[in-house]
Motif scaffolding. Sequence first.
Motif: not given
Length: 84
Positions: A69-79
Amino acid sequence: MEALETISTRALSELEKGARGKVIKITATGELRRRLLDMGVVPGTEVAVAGAAPLGDPIEVKVKGYHLSLRKKEAAAILVEHLK
């Protein structure tokens, strides 16, 4: 001359449920970057969006056989490169 395929690169947070992608780059720094790498989110790894909470945050991704589970903000840092 062969036509080059365009790589569809986007943030992991932008993928919809059921979509798959291959990690291209992690833009996070510091502790978050280290934590993501420790959990197996490394360039070249395939990830799949398994679902999201009712309000859309956090999202659940499947990586290397387990759910994360990842917060949207954390997932946004993964391209990721969107896979079909």
